[in-house]
Design a protein around this motif. Structure first.
Motif, short mmCIF file in Angstrom:
data_model
loop_
_atom_site.label_atom_id
_atom_site.label_comp_id
_atom_site.label_asym_id
_atom_site.label_seq_id
_atom_site.Cartn_x
_atom_site.Cartn_y
_atom_site.Cartn_z
N LYS A 188 0.85 -1.31 -0.06
CA LYS A 188 -0.01 0.13 0.02
C LYS A 188 0.77 1.14 -0.14
O LYS A 188 0.58 2.22 -0.60
CB LYS A 188 -0.79 0.05 1.07
N GLU A 189 1.92 1.36 0.69
CA GLU A 189 2.89 2.46 0.74
C GLU A 189 3.92 2.40 -0.24
O GLU A 189 4.10 3.62 -1.00
CB GLU A 189 3.57 2.34 2.16
N GLN A 190 4.50 1.27 -0.53
CA GLN A 190 5.63 1.56 -1.42
C GLN A 190 5.33 0.86 -2.93
O GLN A 190 6.26 0.80 -3.98
CB GLN A 190 6.75 0.73 -0.78
N GLY A 191 4.24 0.24 -3.06
CA GLY A 191 4.01 -0.25 -4.32
C GLY A 191 4.37 -1.88 -4.44
O GLY A 191 5.16 -2.48 -3.59
N LEU A 192 3.92 -2.37 -5.71
CA LEU A 192 4.26 -3.95 -5.88
C LEU A 192 5.79 -4.07 -6.12
O LEU A 192 6.30 -5.20 -5.67
CB LEU A 192 3.49 -4.35 -7.23
N ASP A 193 6.64 -3.26 -6.77
CA ASP A 193 8.14 -3.68 -6.82
C ASP A 193 8.67 -3.92 -5.63
O ASP A 193 9.52 -4.71 -5.55
CB ASP A 193 8.83 -2.28 -7.54
N VAL A 194 8.47 -3.03 -4.38
CA VAL A 194 9.47 -3.15 -3.32
C VAL A 194 8.78 -4.32 -2.60
O VAL A 194 9.51 -5.26 -2.13
CB VAL A 194 8.96 -1.96 -2.44
N ALA A 195 7.60 -4.60 -2.69
CA ALA A 195 7.03 -5.89 -1.97
C ALA A 195 7.65 -7.17 -2.73
O ALA A 195 8.11 -8.16 -2.04
CB ALA A 195 5.61 -5.69 -1.92
N ARG A 196 7.50 -7.15 -3.84
CA ARG A 196 8.12 -8.25 -4.67
C ARG A 196 9.39 -8.42 -4.49
O ARG A 196 9.76 -9.54 -4.21
CB ARG A 196 7.70 -8.04 -6.44
N ASP A 197 10.15 -7.26 -4.70
CA ASP A 197 11.69 -7.69 -4.58
C ASP A 197 12.07 -8.30 -3.15
O ASP A 197 12.84 -9.14 -2.99
CB ASP A 197 12.64 -6.42 -4.55
N TRP A 198 11.29 -7.83 -1.78
CA TRP A 198 11.40 -8.27 -0.69
C TRP A 198 11.11 -9.81 -0.72
O TRP A 198 11.87 -10.51 -0.07
CB TRP A 198 10.87 -7.60 0.26
N LEU A 199 9.97 -10.09 -1.09
CA LEU A 199 9.42 -11.37 -1.00
C LEU A 199 9.93 -12.19 -1.73
O LEU A 199 10.44 -13.56 -1.38
CB LEU A 199 7.81 -11.47 -1.46
N ARG A 200 10.41 -12.03 -2.92
CA ARG A 200 11.32 -12.99 -3.97
C ARG A 200 12.71 -13.21 -3.10
O ARG A 200 13.08 -14.56 -2.96
CB ARG A 200 11.58 -12.24 -5.09
N SER A 201 13.14 -12.49 -2.55
CA SER A 201 14.53 -12.56 -1.95
C SER A 201 14.20 -13.46 -0.44
O SER A 201 14.88 -14.42 -0.44
CB SER A 201 15.12 -11.38 -1.36
N LEU A 202 13.09 -13.27 0.09
CA LEU A 202 12.82 -13.94 1.29
C LEU A 202 12.31 -15.49 1.02
O LEU A 202 12.86 -16.36 1.82
CB LEU A 202 11.68 -13.31 2.05
N PHE A 203 11.79 -15.61 -0.15
CA PHE A 203 11.28 -16.89 -0.32
C PHE A 203 11.93 -17.73 -1.56
O PHE A 203 11.37 -18.90 -1.81
CB PHE A 203 9.58 -16.98 -0.50
N GLN A 204 12.82 -17.20 -1.96
CA GLN A 204 13.55 -18.02 -3.35
C GLN A 204 13.80 -19.42 -2.85
O GLN A 204 13.65 -20.21 -3.58
CB GLN A 204 14.82 -17.25 -3.70
N ALA A 205 14.56 -19.27 -1.94
CA ALA A 205 15.16 -20.96 -1.48
C ALA A 205 14.02 -21.76 -1.02
O ALA A 205 13.83 -23.02 -1.28
CB ALA A 205 16.11 -20.76 -0.14
N ASP A 206 12.80 -21.04 -0.40
CA ASP A 206 11.63 -21.94 0.02
C ASP A 206 10.85 -22.54 -1.26
O ASP A 206 10.18 -23.46 -1.32
CB ASP A 206 10.61 -21.28 0.83
N VAL A 207 10.95 -21.82 -2.28
CA VAL A 207 10.13 -22.12 -3.62
C VAL A 207 11.02 -23.43 -4.22
O VAL A 207 10.36 -24.31 -4.38
CB VAL A 207 10.33 -20.72 -4.51
N ARG A 208 12.40 -23.39 -4.08
CA ARG A 208 13.18 -24.43 -4.61
C ARG A 208 12.72 -25.76 -3.64
O ARG A 208 12.59 -26.71 -4.25
CB ARG A 208 14.49 -24.13 -4.47
N GLU A 209 12.80 -25.50 -2.32
CA GLU A 209 12.58 -26.65 -1.36
C GLU A 209 11.18 -27.18 -1.86
O GLU A 209 10.88 -28.41 -1.82
CB GLU A 209 12.64 -26.24 -0.06
N ALA A 210 10.07 -26.17 -1.84
CA ALA A 210 8.79 -26.77 -2.31
C ALA A 210 8.83 -27.67 -3.45
O ALA A 210 7.95 -28.48 -3.59
CB ALA A 210 7.77 -25.65 -2.09
#
Length: 173
Positions: free
Chosen positions: A138-160
């Motif tokens: 809401k405050e910073q838009g999709l790009d900021v949320a996307r960059d953070w979440l992709r970085s946070l969950f990249q390894a989890d996606v591979r494990e899943a």
């Protein structure tokens, strides 16, 4: 969360929400305002200040980012298995772990009588994580949320993905 993200040093930096109204809303649990659970609408003179709307928004943003990350990581993965990989990560336990690693659950404003119970609840921890995602969006838009979440969950996606392959009796990649 993946085992490599178990330490705070391995976590990507949490995007800072600068807007006090949004930040207050992220961390305000419904119990603090004593809002009824099943209201159809809030009265016009009573703005919704608990985090439920941000939880709903954050859930959608998280699902979108996760779907995009899975598609980018495994472009040939069929839709069915892709959905199963996403569902493994949208599980409350995964989101609660992220909230705890960032300490978001400790910042949750809850009615005093329920504070310990709510802050220890996997459901409430997952909800505050989704509210934070919604607040960032809401405050910073999709790009900021996307960059953070992709970085946070990249390894989890591979494990899943690997777990899903094993369930289909396929060899590891």
């Amino acid at each position: 969360m993946s085992s490599q993200a178990n330490s705070p040093a391995a976590l990507p930096l949490l995007p800072k929400i600068k807007s006090k109204p949004i930040l207050d809303q992220v961390f305000t649990h419904r119990s603090l305002l004593r809002r009824p659970k099943r209201a159809f609408e809030d009265p016009p003179n009573s703005p919704n200040r608990d985090n439920e709307q941000l939880v709903n928004l954050g859930d959608q943003v998280f699902g979108l980012v996760l779907t995009d990350l899975i598609r980018d990581s495994f472009p040939h993965l069929s839709v069915g298995p892709s959905s199963k990989v996403r569902d493994r990560l949208k599980y409350h336990g995964t989101l609660a772990k992220a909230a705890v690693l960032y300490g978001l659950h400790e910042r949750l404003l809850v009615q005093a009588a329920q504070a310990d119970e709510v802050k220890k609840s996997v459901h409430a921890q997952a909800e505050v994580f989704k509210a934070y995602v919604g607040g960032v969006y809401k405050e910073q838009g999709l790009d900021v949320a996307r960059d953070w979440l992709r970085s946070l969950f990249q390894a989890d996606v591979r494990e899943a993905y690997e777990s899903e392959r094993r369930e289909h009796l396929l060899p590891p990649v």
